[in-house]
Design an enzyme around this catalytic site. Sequence first.
Site, mmCIF file in Angstrom:
data_model
loop_
_atom_site.group_PDB
_atom_site.id
_atom_site.type_symbol
_atom_site.label_atom_id
_atom_site.label_comp_id
_atom_site.label_asym_id
_atom_site.label_seq_id
_atom_site.Cartn_x
_atom_site.Cartn_y
_atom_site.Cartn_z
ATOM 1 N N ASP A 25 0.693 -1.012 0.341
ATOM 2 C CA ASP A 25 0.231 0.076 0.001
ATOM 3 C C ASP A 25 0.907 1.356 -0.233
ATOM 4 O O ASP A 25 1.632 1.498 0.649
ATOM 5 C CB ASP A 25 -1.165 -0.116 1.564
ATOM 6 C CG ASP A 25 -1.706 1.358 1.744
ATOM 7 O OD1 ASP A 25 -1.524 2.649 0.264
ATOM 8 O OD2 ASP A 25 -2.423 0.883 2.119
ATOM 9 N N LYS A 87 2.702 11.528 -2.989
ATOM 10 C CA LYS A 87 1.792 10.585 -4.086
ATOM 11 C C LYS A 87 0.930 11.438 -4.536
ATOM 12 O O LYS A 87 0.380 11.453 -5.633
ATOM 13 C CB LYS A 87 0.855 9.939 -3.276
ATOM 14 C CG LYS A 87 -0.262 9.016 -4.100
ATOM 15 C CD LYS A 87 -0.389 8.449 -2.802
ATOM 16 C CE LYS A 87 -0.805 6.669 -3.594
ATOM 17 N NZ LYS A 87 -2.304 6.058 -1.932
ATOM 18 N N GLU A 185 -7.657 0.942 -4.643
ATOM 19 C CA GLU A 185 -7.598 0.252 -3.493
ATOM 20 C C GLU A 185 -8.549 -0.252 -2.596
ATOM 21 O O GLU A 185 -8.533 -0.771 -1.971
ATOM 22 C CB GLU A 185 -6.766 1.868 -2.452
ATOM 23 C CG GLU A 185 -5.442 1.844 -2.748
ATOM 24 C CD GLU A 185 -4.614 2.911 -2.910
ATOM 25 O OE1 GLU A 185 -5.601 4.646 -1.919
ATOM 26 O OE2 GLU A 185 -3.394 3.666 -3.284
ATOM 27 N N ASP A 207 -12.794 5.188 1.258
ATOM 28 C CA ASP A 207 -11.699 5.639 1.239
ATOM 29 C C ASP A 207 -11.137 6.396 1.234
ATOM 30 O O ASP A 207 -10.774 7.280 0.651
ATOM 31 C CB ASP A 207 -10.624 4.115 0.590
ATOM 32 C CG ASP A 207 -9.827 4.308 0.415
ATOM 33 O OD1 ASP A 207 -9.467 5.142 1.765
ATOM 34 O OD2 ASP A 207 -9.052 3.652 -0.322
#
Lengths: 622, 176
Positions: A25, A87, A185, A207
């Site tokens: 992850d 990210k 994800e 999420d």
Amino acid sequence: MALLQIAEPGMSAAPHQHKLAIGIDLGTTNSLVATVQSGMSLCLQDEHGHALLPSVVRYLENGQIAVGHAAQSAQSEDPKNTISSVKRFMGRRINDIPDTTHIPYTFRDTGVGMVQIETRGGIKSPVEISAEILRTLKTRAEKALGGELTGAVITVPAYFDDAQRQATKDAARLVGLTVLRLLNEPTAAAVAYGLDNASEGIYVIYDLGGGTFDVSILRLSKGIFEVLATNGDSALGGDDFDHRIFCWILSEAGLPPLNQEDTRTLLTKSREVKEWLSENTEAQITSVLSTGQLVNIKLTADKLVELTQTLVTKTLNPTRKALRDAGLSIEEIKGVVMVGGATRMPQIRQAVAEFFKQEPLTNLDPDKVVALGAAIQANVLAGNRSDDDLLLLDVIPLSLGLETMGGLVERVIPRNATLPVARAQDFTTFKDGQTAMSIHVLQGERELVSDCRSLAKFELRGIPPMVAGAARIRVTFQVDADGLLSVTAREQSSGVVADIVVKPSYGLSEDQIINMLKSSFGAAEQDKQARALREAIVDAERLIEAINAALAEDGHLLSADEKASIEAQVNALEATRHGNEKDSIIQAVEALNHATENFAARRMDASVKQAFAGQDLNKLEL
Amino acid sequence: MELLQRNYFELLALPAQFEVDLTLLDQHYRSLQSEVHPDRFVTASANERMQSMQVATQANEAYQTLKNTTARARYLLQLNGIETLEESNTAMPGDFLMLQMEWREAIDDANSAKDISALDQLLVEIRQMAQQLSQGLSVQFAQKSYQEASESVRKLSFIDKISADIHRVIEQLENA
């Protein structure tokens, strides 16, 4: 007593030996690595017992690179060289970053390409910085598992576009990590949740991570996880909540514009306060700035709710859209699974509970569930589990289209199409004797080219000269199971395959990647060649293993002659791979690939038959 | 390549007819993907990975086509050698054209009034019309009245477009 298995000379010993595969992850705030051991998915820890690796990379004065907690603790003292939340910059241009004023890095505007950051260690692409995080996790996994990794499943936000996905894959390549699959994800979370709870029915995965928001709607049924729709915001996350608190502190304390150290200090305070207020009703913020000024103010949980209300609301629009795309009403949702550290905030849980008219499911650790799911999928993909039929059917999050006359976008592949998906589009020439044309591929839901994300410009060359409008060029857009696009073109009347020159609008070019590989491996030409040879040998070994497995399983689909011929090619490659001739290895790989084309087709045909085995095909009027 | 030349009904092991058992379609689609999906071929040779992607792509295409009434009817007509020509043949009976104009006006009115529930109501009405047409298609295919079936497909195509437009307007209103 167990029987000893003895392999034929030259054959790899146990073809069913346990392959070492990991799930990663790669998060905005924290990253994790997990693996399946003895049927259990578990997160791997560092030597201090931490599973979470802060996604922070620091370029030190001595040329070394610190990743994780060590880097995080230096954020305030060395903000320019300590990169967090990288990210957010993956596959992005400087203009895509909404607010750079409070980000303490020195960005380099590369014009058309991905934004870069100036650090003490040189100018770094977000891909290289992410690669450092992956390298740390890879090393952790290799130490823990004690062997060479077959590969990794790396998770990405479902709402990541092609450029962001490609950037993630490139980062893995920089550290020599084989990507078995890029996995969304929320889908990873659904796997961990669904398998744990033996769930069936329609589930929503909400999420909210550090920097991205995804919502996916899945149908879970007998080991099949079918994504019905996904939506989100790839620039909305827990970071934004920190930022709201930070801005409130500035105005409340009447602070002037801050230097980078103080900005970092107060941002860190903001995050701590946010976390504290998930469990408590008020927080005292105390900090002494570098100017000597004392900040000492109180923030209540109620005030925090008020400050961040619009952010919470912002997550509900994508949720509504996903429901509509799936053609579902709220009543049809069996459960809502909360993923991502930011879903610990009570106002988020409350908003989601009100929206879905049910309490969200929070029984899994929202920080770890994605990595755990990724590890399960990695284990399946590596071939360790053949007895059950876990299968993920995921979708493309954003529509793909082409630029047409007047700056408009024509949709070629709609969002939420199940992967893999392909569409062919025919084009013709505009002028007599035209031998080239350019095609602009875009991703997004808006009608204007300027409102969508430019993915790439393709130039088709080598079209046979004809009168205007006579050529029929069929361009096929294929999106693979990773959600990545490839394009092929063929002139229909002549069968000429047009050359395609891809100019990625955001990603890295092959040259850039090779340069980064060189610099990360010491730059020597010798290294580069050794590496190329090593890659060729690995390729050859993989192919031999794959073909031997296929022969063992489905050799009966071949005549004795055909089988002998393939075996001869396998042996030839087997012999070649022990030499140090990269080119002859590559040639032998190609020869074996060519020799097994028909075999592959027959095996696929047999797979299709296998799908309906045991059913009365006559009844089905086949 | 033999495999990719199968028609969608053959690929999903279903009888080539307008009536489709949607539960069976779901089951067959899943069984097929369980065998051919690229996730099953991650460690296979490049040839097999490529083939798996092609067949899985086609399985998705087949599933979407057969699941959707309009697309299924259009495809079945194609298998019978009839193109529905929705792009070029826009001739419609007068009453259907009138209905369409009424719908368009209702969308515009609801849009100006920001009335989402009126749009939802309109969708219900349109869906009823689509169901009638779909029932008509059953009869038309049973009687092999392909020209009539073609016209039904063209009408359904209009309805699909209008529905999509309504969804877009609702989305815009919700975002505003």
